[in-house]
Write an enzyme that holds these catalytic residues in place. Structure first.
Site, short mmCIF file in Angstrom:
data_model
loop_
_atom_site.label_atom_id
_atom_site.label_comp_id
_atom_site.label_asym_id
_atom_site.label_seq_id
_atom_site.Cartn_x
_atom_site.Cartn_y
_atom_site.Cartn_z
N MET A 1 39.57 63.33 -97.05
CA MET A 1 39.79 63.25 -98.49
C MET A 1 39.95 64.66 -99.08
SD MET A 1 37.76 59.96 -99.88
CE MET A 1 36.18 60.72 -100.10
N HIS B 1 36.37 71.73 -95.31
CA HIS B 1 35.35 72.70 -94.90
C HIS B 1 35.32 72.74 -93.38
CE1 HIS B 1 33.01 69.12 -94.12
NE2 HIS B 1 33.11 68.75 -95.40
N GLY C 1 33.47 71.39 -91.24
CA GLY C 1 33.33 70.08 -90.59
C GLY C 1 34.68 69.47 -90.31
N HIS C 2 35.54 69.45 -91.34
CA HIS C 2 36.90 68.93 -91.15
C HIS C 2 37.67 69.78 -90.12
CE1 HIS C 2 36.22 67.83 -95.58
NE2 HIS C 2 36.44 66.66 -95.02
N GLY D 1 33.76 62.36 -88.03
CA GLY D 1 32.54 63.16 -87.92
C GLY D 1 31.29 62.28 -87.91
N GLN D 2 30.33 62.68 -87.08
CA GLN D 2 29.06 61.94 -87.00
C GLN D 2 28.29 61.98 -88.32
OE1 GLN D 2 26.07 63.21 -84.01
NE2 GLN D 2 24.64 62.24 -85.43
N GLN E 1 30.15 55.00 -91.15
CA GLN E 1 31.61 54.91 -91.21
C GLN E 1 32.20 54.87 -89.80
OE1 GLN E 1 34.11 57.09 -94.13
NE2 GLN E 1 34.46 58.50 -92.46
N MET F 1 27.53 70.03 -93.84
CA MET F 1 28.67 70.36 -94.72
C MET F 1 29.25 69.10 -95.31
SD MET F 1 30.65 73.48 -93.01
CE MET F 1 29.79 75.00 -92.67
#
Ligand code: AMP
Length: 279
Positions: free
Chosen positions: A30, A34, A36-37, A147-148, A153, A184
């Site tokens: 979305m 950061h 994480g992405h 992502g964990q 999700q 993050m």
């Protein structure tokens, strides 16, 4: 890197990549990207011939009183970040492109969507499953990266893929954290300085519970109680849930099992934060 805003162009490009025998890796997001992405994008870059990133703030996964309108956005910064990780295609459809009419077709993953986040955010995972299914049909990936951090999700998507026999491999990568442990999240940008400092309590609570678990405390009730007590030491933190669940079904675990995950959700000010740790 090519930026595309239409479904038709993305589909025909994906089709031609597939005809050429190229492997497509896909990272749905979305935006307000950061590390994480970026960790997902880098892994996708390592494992595939073509990397597609999507940025779409999906209205169907937000409740009527949630933060859709104020969700943070940074189109220019996001584009640069995607480019720097070596993405090939950035897919940024508008809402009208994804939902030209009031949506009438939804994907529902029963049970696993109803617990935890699903109980507090009714309809959230229906929105997530629906948009991810649509994106899979648009991007036609061989492998998609999640992502964990958003543990539930991931479970919803894995079960959707299995239940609908979608030919997509789901990869789940570890949560990337700030140096002080805070997971993050684009939503961390909502936090003021005091809230930001207090937010570190979530990871402290998870880590302490995990240490206790490794040292021999196996009873879920005891571990949850400890985690909750630590979070509540920050008076601004309002706990939504502290739960230990089975990794596959996300059903609550009352007797110690093998595959357990501890999940927490709490509100600070107007911001809701979630985090989890595998025990
Ligand atoms: P979002 O933009 O929040 O929808 O997230 C897009 C993807 O990035 C999802 O698969 C998230 O689980 C993943 N993600 C978000 N935050 C992190 C993080 N801190 N570490 C790893 N993955 C993350």
């Amino acid at each position: 890197m090519k930026t595309i805003t239409t479904i038709a162009d993305t589909q025909s490009l994906a089709e031609s990549f597939r005809r050429e025998g190229k492997r497509i890796g896909f990272v749905p997001t979305m935006g307000f990207l950061h590390e994480g992405h970026l960790s997902l994008m880098r892994r996708a870059r390592d494992e595939n011939d073509i990397v597609v990133v999507s940025i779409f703030v999906n209205p169907t996964q937000f409740g009527p009183k949630e933060d859709l309108d104020r969700y943070p956005r940074d189109a220019e910064g996001d584009r640069n970040k995607c480019e720097s990780t070596g993405a090939d295609i950035l897919f940024t459809p508008g809402v009208k492109e994804m939902y030209p009419e009031k949506p009438e077709v939804f994907v529902t993953v029963e049970d696993v969507s109803d617990r935890l986040e699903g109980a507090i955010r009714p309809g959230h995972f229906r929105g997530v499953a629906t948009v991810v299914a649509k994106l899979f049909h648009i991007v036609k990936p061989h492998r998609a990266y999640f992502g964990q951090k958003d543990f539930q999700q991931c479970a919803v998507i894995r079960r959707m893929v299995k239940g609908l026999n979608l030919d997509v491999d789901v990869a789940v990568l570890p949560t990337v954290r700030e140096p002080d442990g805070l997971a993050m999240s684009s939503r961390n940008s909502y936090l003021n300085a005091d809230e930001r400092r207090a937010a570190t309590v979530l990871f402290r609570a998870l880590s302490t519970a995990r240490t206790l678990f490794l040292e021999g405390t196996k009873t879920p009730e005891k571990l949850k109680k400890t985690a909750k007590r630590i979070i509540e030491e920050e008076p601004e933190m309002i706990v939504d849930y502290v739960e230990i669940v089975d990794r596959e079904t996300l059903a609550q675990v009352t007797t110690p099992g093998r595959e357990m995950t501890l999940l927490v959700a709490a509100k600070i000010g107007k911001t809701r934060l979630i985090d989890n740790i595998m025990l």
